[in-house]
Design a protein around this motif. Structure first.
Motif, PDB file in Angstrom:
ATOM      1  N   ASN A   1       0.844  -1.209   0.000  1.00 15.55           N
ATOM      2  CA  ASN A   1       0.000   0.000   0.000  1.00 15.55           C
ATOM      3  C   ASN A   1       0.874   1.252   0.000  1.00 15.55           C
ATOM      4  O   ASN A   1       0.502   2.287   0.524  1.00 15.55           O
ATOM      5  N   LYS A   2       2.055   1.118  -0.632  1.00 14.02           N
ATOM      6  CA  LYS A   2       3.043   2.195  -0.579  1.00 14.02           C
ATOM      7  C   LYS A   2       3.665   2.446  -1.955  1.00 14.02           C
ATOM      8  O   LYS A   2       3.684   1.568  -2.817  1.00 14.02           O
ATOM      9  N   LEU A   3       4.193   3.647  -2.105  1.00 14.18           N
ATOM     10  CA  LEU A   3       4.950   4.015  -3.293  1.00 14.18           C
ATOM     11  C   LEU A   3       6.324   4.492  -2.838  1.00 14.18           C
ATOM     12  O   LEU A   3       6.437   5.391  -1.994  1.00 14.18           O
ATOM     13  N   PHE A   4       7.375   3.865  -3.370  1.00 15.18           N
ATOM     14  CA  PHE A   4       8.752   4.142  -2.974  1.00 15.18           C
ATOM     15  C   PHE A   4       9.492   4.868  -4.094  1.00 15.18           C
ATOM     16  O   PHE A   4       9.229   4.637  -5.278  1.00 15.18           O
ATOM     17  N   LYS A   5      10.467   5.678  -3.730  1.00 16.35           N
ATOM     18  CA  LYS A   5      11.344   6.274  -4.721  1.00 16.35           C
ATOM     19  C   LYS A   5      12.442   5.262  -5.048  1.00 16.35           C
ATOM     20  O   LYS A   5      13.120   4.762  -4.156  1.00 16.35           O
ATOM     21  N   LYS A   6      12.628   4.972  -6.324  1.00 17.59           N
ATOM     22  CA  LYS A   6      13.540   3.902  -6.726  1.00 17.59           C
ATOM     23  C   LYS A   6      14.968   4.134  -6.250  1.00 17.59           C
ATOM     24  O   LYS A   6      15.646   3.208  -5.775  1.00 17.59           O
ATOM     25  N   GLU A   7      15.465   5.355  -6.358  1.00 18.35           N
ATOM     26  CA  GLU A   7      16.862   5.604  -5.999  1.00 18.35           C
ATOM     27  C   GLU A   7      17.129   5.325  -4.522  1.00 18.35           C
ATOM     28  O   GLU A   7      18.246   4.955  -4.144  1.00 18.35           O
ATOM     29  N   LEU A   8      16.109   5.454  -3.683  1.00 26.72           N
ATOM     30  CA  LEU A   8      16.259   5.136  -2.266  1.00 26.72           C
ATOM     31  C   LEU A   8      16.037   3.645  -2.010  1.00 26.72           C
ATOM     32  O   LEU A   8      16.738   3.031  -1.204  1.00 26.72           O
ATOM     33  N   LEU A   9      15.069   3.082  -2.699  1.00 29.87           N
ATOM     34  CA  LEU A   9      14.782   1.658  -2.515  1.00 29.87           C
ATOM     35  C   LEU A   9      15.973   0.797  -2.936  1.00 29.87           C
ATOM     36  O   LEU A   9      16.238  -0.253  -2.339  1.00 29.87           O
ATOM     37  N   ASP A  10      16.714   1.263  -3.938  1.00 30.73           N
ATOM     38  CA  ASP A  10      17.926   0.559  -4.361  1.00 30.73           C
ATOM     39  C   ASP A  10      18.924   0.418  -3.210  1.00 30.73           C
ATOM     40  O   ASP A  10      19.673  -0.563  -3.130  1.00 30.73           O
ATOM     41  N   GLN A  11      18.930   1.394  -2.304  1.00 27.14           N
ATOM     42  CA  GLN A  11      19.863   1.388  -1.172  1.00 27.14           C
ATOM     43  C   GLN A  11      19.419   0.444  -0.060  1.00 27.14           C
ATOM     44  O   GLN A  11      20.217   0.098   0.812  1.00 27.14           O
ATOM     45  N   ILE A  12      18.155   0.047  -0.101  1.00 30.44           N
ATOM     46  CA  ILE A  12      17.586  -0.756   0.993  1.00 30.44           C
ATOM     47  C   ILE A  12      17.367  -2.210   0.591  1.00 30.44           C
ATOM     48  O   ILE A  12      17.855  -3.134   1.235  1.00 30.44           O
ATOM     49  N   LEU A  13      16.617  -2.423  -0.482  1.00 29.20           N
ATOM     50  CA  LEU A  13      16.139  -3.775  -0.794  1.00 29.20           C
ATOM     51  C   LEU A  13      17.272  -4.769  -1.022  1.00 29.20           C
ATOM     52  O   LEU A  13      17.205  -5.913  -0.566  1.00 29.20           O
ATOM     53  N   PHE A  14      18.331  -4.343  -1.693  1.00 34.67           N
ATOM     54  CA  PHE A  14      19.405  -5.291  -2.014  1.00 34.67           C
ATOM     55  C   PHE A  14      20.224  -5.686  -0.788  1.00 34.67           C
ATOM     56  O   PHE A  14      21.024  -6.622  -0.855  1.00 34.67           O
ATOM     57  N   ASN A  15      20.034  -4.962   0.324  1.00 36.77           N
ATOM     58  CA  ASN A  15      20.715  -5.317   1.571  1.00 36.77           C
ATOM     59  C   ASN A  15      19.905  -6.265   2.447  1.00 36.77           C
ATOM     60  O   ASN A  15      20.419  -6.800   3.430  1.00 36.77           O
ATOM     61  N   VAL A  16      18.623  -6.469   2.112  1.00 38.09           N
ATOM     62  CA  VAL A  16      17.792  -7.387   2.892  1.00 38.09           C
ATOM     63  C   VAL A  16      18.200  -8.813   2.535  1.00 38.09           C
ATOM     64  O   VAL A  16      18.152  -9.192   1.354  1.00 38.09           O
ATOM     65  N   PRO A  17      18.601  -9.623   3.512  1.00 43.73           N
ATOM     66  CA  PRO A  17      19.019 -11.000   3.202  1.00 43.73           C
ATOM     67  C   PRO A  17      17.870 -11.806   2.595  1.00 43.73           C
ATOM     68  O   PRO A  17      16.724 -11.700   3.037  1.00 43.73           O
ATOM     69  N   ASP A  18      18.184 -12.619   1.594  1.00 41.99           N
ATOM     70  CA  ASP A  18      17.166 -13.456   0.957  1.00 41.99           C
ATOM     71  C   ASP A  18      16.544 -14.440   1.942  1.00 41.99           C
ATOM     72  O   ASP A  18      15.407 -14.886   1.751  1.00 41.99           O
ATOM     73  N   ASP A  19      17.304 -14.796   3.002  1.00 45.27           N
ATOM     74  CA  ASP A  19      16.771 -15.775   3.954  1.00 45.27           C
ATOM     75  C   ASP A  19      15.895 -15.154   5.033  1.00 45.27           C
ATOM     76  O   ASP A  19      15.478 -15.844   5.963  1.00 45.27           O
ATOM     77  N   VAL A  20      15.581 -13.858   4.911  1.00 48.02           N
ATOM     78  CA  VAL A  20      14.522 -13.276   5.733  1.00 48.02           C
ATOM     79  C   VAL A  20      13.198 -13.688   5.102  1.00 48.02           C
ATOM     80  O   VAL A  20      12.774 -13.126   4.095  1.00 48.02           O
ATOM     81  N   VAL A  21      12.586 -14.714   5.661  1.00 46.90           N
ATOM     82  CA  VAL A  21      11.350 -15.260   5.077  1.00 46.90           C
ATOM     83  C   VAL A  21      10.160 -15.081   6.021  1.00 46.90           C
ATOM     84  O   VAL A  21       9.088 -15.615   5.778  1.00 46.90           O
ATOM     85  N   MET A  22      10.353 -14.333   7.089  1.00 46.00           N
ATOM     86  CA  MET A  22       9.247 -13.894   7.940  1.00 46.00           C
ATOM     87  C   MET A  22       9.387 -12.386   8.102  1.00 46.00           C
ATOM     88  O   MET A  22      10.457 -11.891   8.428  1.00 46.00           O
ATOM     89  N   GLY A  23       8.319 -11.670   7.850  1.00 49.00           N
ATOM     90  CA  GLY A  23       8.365 -10.225   8.007  1.00 49.00           C
ATOM     91  C   GLY A  23       9.165  -9.523   6.925  1.00 49.00           C
ATOM     92  O   GLY A  23       9.778  -8.482   7.176  1.00 49.00           O
ATOM     93  N   GLU A  24       9.147 -10.077   5.703  1.00 48.36           N
ATOM     94  CA  GLU A  24       9.888  -9.465   4.604  1.00 48.36           C
ATOM     95  C   GLU A  24       9.465  -8.014   4.384  1.00 48.36           C
ATOM     96  O   GLU A  24      10.300  -7.145   4.130  1.00 48.36           O
ATOM     97  N   ASP A  25       8.156  -7.756   4.476  1.00 47.40           N
ATOM     98  CA  ASP A  25       7.659  -6.404   4.267  1.00 47.40           C
ATOM     99  C   ASP A  25       8.194  -5.454   5.335  1.00 47.40           C
ATOM    100  O   ASP A  25       8.589  -4.322   5.039  1.00 47.40           O
ATOM    101  N   ALA A  26       8.210  -5.906   6.579  1.00 45.07           N
ATOM    102  CA  ALA A  26       8.709  -5.071   7.675  1.00 45.07           C
ATOM    103  C   ALA A  26      10.175  -4.726   7.474  1.00 45.07           C
ATOM    104  O   ALA A  26      10.607  -3.598   7.735  1.00 45.07           O
ATOM    105  N   ALA A  27      10.956  -5.693   6.996  1.00 47.55           N
ATOM    106  CA  ALA A  27      12.386  -5.458   6.759  1.00 47.55           C
ATOM    107  C   ALA A  27      12.593  -4.325   5.765  1.00 47.55           C
ATOM    108  O   ALA A  27      13.500  -3.498   5.916  1.00 47.55           O
ATOM    109  N   ILE A  28      11.742  -4.271   4.747  1.00 49.46           N
ATOM    110  CA  ILE A  28      11.866  -3.222   3.730  1.00 49.46           C
ATOM    111  C   ILE A  28      11.315  -1.898   4.242  1.00 49.46           C
ATOM    112  O   ILE A  28      11.990  -0.860   4.203  1.00 49.46           O
ATOM    113  N   THR A  29      10.085  -1.923   4.745  1.00 50.13           N
ATOM    114  CA  THR A  29       9.399  -0.680   5.120  1.00 50.13           C
ATOM    115  C   THR A  29      10.135   0.080   6.208  1.00 50.13           C
ATOM    116  O   THR A  29      10.399   1.285   6.087  1.00 50.13           O
ATOM    117  N   PHE A  30      10.478  -0.587   7.301  1.00 49.48           N
ATOM    118  CA  PHE A  30      11.052   0.122   8.441  1.00 49.48           C
ATOM    119  C   PHE A  30      12.498   0.561   8.189  1.00 49.48           C
ATOM    120  O   PHE A  30      12.930   1.602   8.684  1.00 49.48           O
TER     121      PHE A  30
END
Length: 410
Positions: A169-198
């Motif tokens: 339910n959100k819209l992110f700016k790509k240049e900022l999301l690039d700094q966040i999403l690729f650092n989230v470990p792939d093995d975070v398989v619970m609360g994936e959304d929370a890892a990105i949003t917060f």
């Protein structure tokens, strides 16, 4: 290279029944300057063929076929291929309003915002509920540091988020999301959304929260996990998420605030997955969060959602409660251990000692309590959940979590 103002990323796995509705809702948007990136995460059903069919018919659709790697890896692959200034995520079993992209882009563009948060609809068993954020407004960098981040995960009421965890339910700016999403470990398989949003909030400079509901979240019966087969694995996965969040939040918040927010968040997730009552490896009970409720108490459980189902499933194994009834406003056919869901009018005050409202959301709890009182339920019998911080912190240590919220006993 052609670029779009918005890239919509849809991770896809085993959802062929719902996928066409999702895609159609996006291709009929009033907003035209977007690309739709369908990420087939090695889906074994007909989803790959459905994706390819839409890509052939509409040039705005890109399809990525990859080996199954989980939700985080699918979102990363979508982001790698995105050209939009802004990014939004849609789950393939959900759908969106016709003006979903139009309104979100307008909110971002008019306010030069880094993040847009909107309301949404929850669809469950044919019933639709409107969910609106409480803290509508525009927040600058100073507001984010002083008001939003200190209350993002835990806003002072157990356990309510100041900002919803969902990415959809959100819209992110790509240049900022690039700094966040690729650092989230792939093995975070619970609360994936929370890892990105917060973690995204820690680098966000301007936030806009709108009450307009634009997204239809489909809560499916088959997506609710009814039992925890291996608590250690569950705790380990939760520990990965909490440790990651702590590492990101420590750059913006003081240690005391982080500890409080994550402690309550971790506790709430353990409660839902354990069915409330928490047992050690030896089978002995470590913690009973339901205040005043003792063994063999006659209990009515309210809620046929995840927490309610876990309570009944856990009780089948440990036989702590005498569950005399299972009720819900969202009445539908469901049975666990001989208990089937009944309408709220089925609760008779003379038949039970306590009524457990199986939710960790205080707003839901208050509304449910009010509704139950309208049909004659004795409010004195409605159970409160233990939220004593020191007792919760001690419990986490007993379970095997260290000071960094990592689970050690595995």
């Amino acid at each position: 290279m052609n670029t779009a103002k918005v890239s919509v990323i849809v991770p896809i796995y085993r959802i062929e029944k719902y996928l066409p509705q999702c895609i159609e809702s996006l291709l009929t948007q009033s907003f035209l300057d977007f690309e739709l990136i369908l990420v087939d995460d090695g889906s074994p059903d007909n989803c790959p063929q459905i994706c390819d069919k839409y890509a052939k018919a509409d040039p705005r659709v890109k399809v990525i076929h990859k080996e199954n790697g989980g939700l985080v890896s699918a979102r990363k692959e979508g982001l790698k291929n995105a050209t939009g200034t802004y990014i939004t995520f849609v789950d393939g079993d959900d759908w969106v309003d016709k003006f979903y992209l139009d309104i979100m882009f307008r909110l971002a563009d008019a306010n030069k915002a880094d993040l847009i948060v909107t309301g949404h609809f929850r669809e469950f068993d044919g019933k639709i509920e409107t969910i609106k954020p409480k803290n509508v407004g525009i927040y600058d960098e100073n507001d984010l540091i002083k008001e939003i981040l200190p209350n993002a995960i835990y806003n002072g009421e157990f356990c309510e988020h100041g900002i919803s965890t969902y990415v959809w339910n959100k819209l992110f700016k790509k240049e900022l999301l690039d700094q966040i999403l690729f650092n989230v470990p792939d093995d975070v398989v619970m609360g994936e959304d929370a890892a990105i949003t917060f973690s995204y909030l820690t680098i966000c400079k301007k936030l806009v929260i709108s009450s307009t509901p634009l997204y239809y979240y489909r809560q499916r019966h088959d997506s609710i996990v009814k039992s925890v087969e291996n608590p250690k694995i569950e705790y380990y996965r939760l520990g990965l998420l909490m440790n990651y969040l702590q590492s990101k939040l420590k750059l913006s918040l003081d240690e005391k605030n982080i500890k409080e927010q994550i402690t309550y968040y971790l506790y709430s997730q353990i409660l839902v997955r354990s069915g409330g009552l928490i047992y050690g490896e030896d089978g002995n009970q470590l913690f009973n969060p339901f205040l005043k409720v003792e063994r063999n108490s006659r209990v009515v459980v309210y809620s046929s959602g995840s927490f309610g189902q876990h309570i009944l499933s856990t009780n089948l194994k440990n036989n702590f409660f005498n569950v005399v009834n299972w009720i819900d406003i969202d009445y539908h056919e469901l049975e666990i251990g001989g208990n089937s869901v009944q309408p709220i009018s089925a609760a008779n005050n003379l038949d039970y000692d306590y009524l457990i409202v199986a939710t960790i959301n205080p707003s839901y709890y208050k509304n449910i309590k009010k509704e139950l009182s309208l049909v004659g339920v004795d409010e004195k019998k409605i159970v409160n959940i233990n939220t004593d911080f020191n007792q919760i912190a001690d419990l986490l240590v007993q379970l095997g979590f260290d000071s960094q919220f990592r689970f050690q006993n595995i």
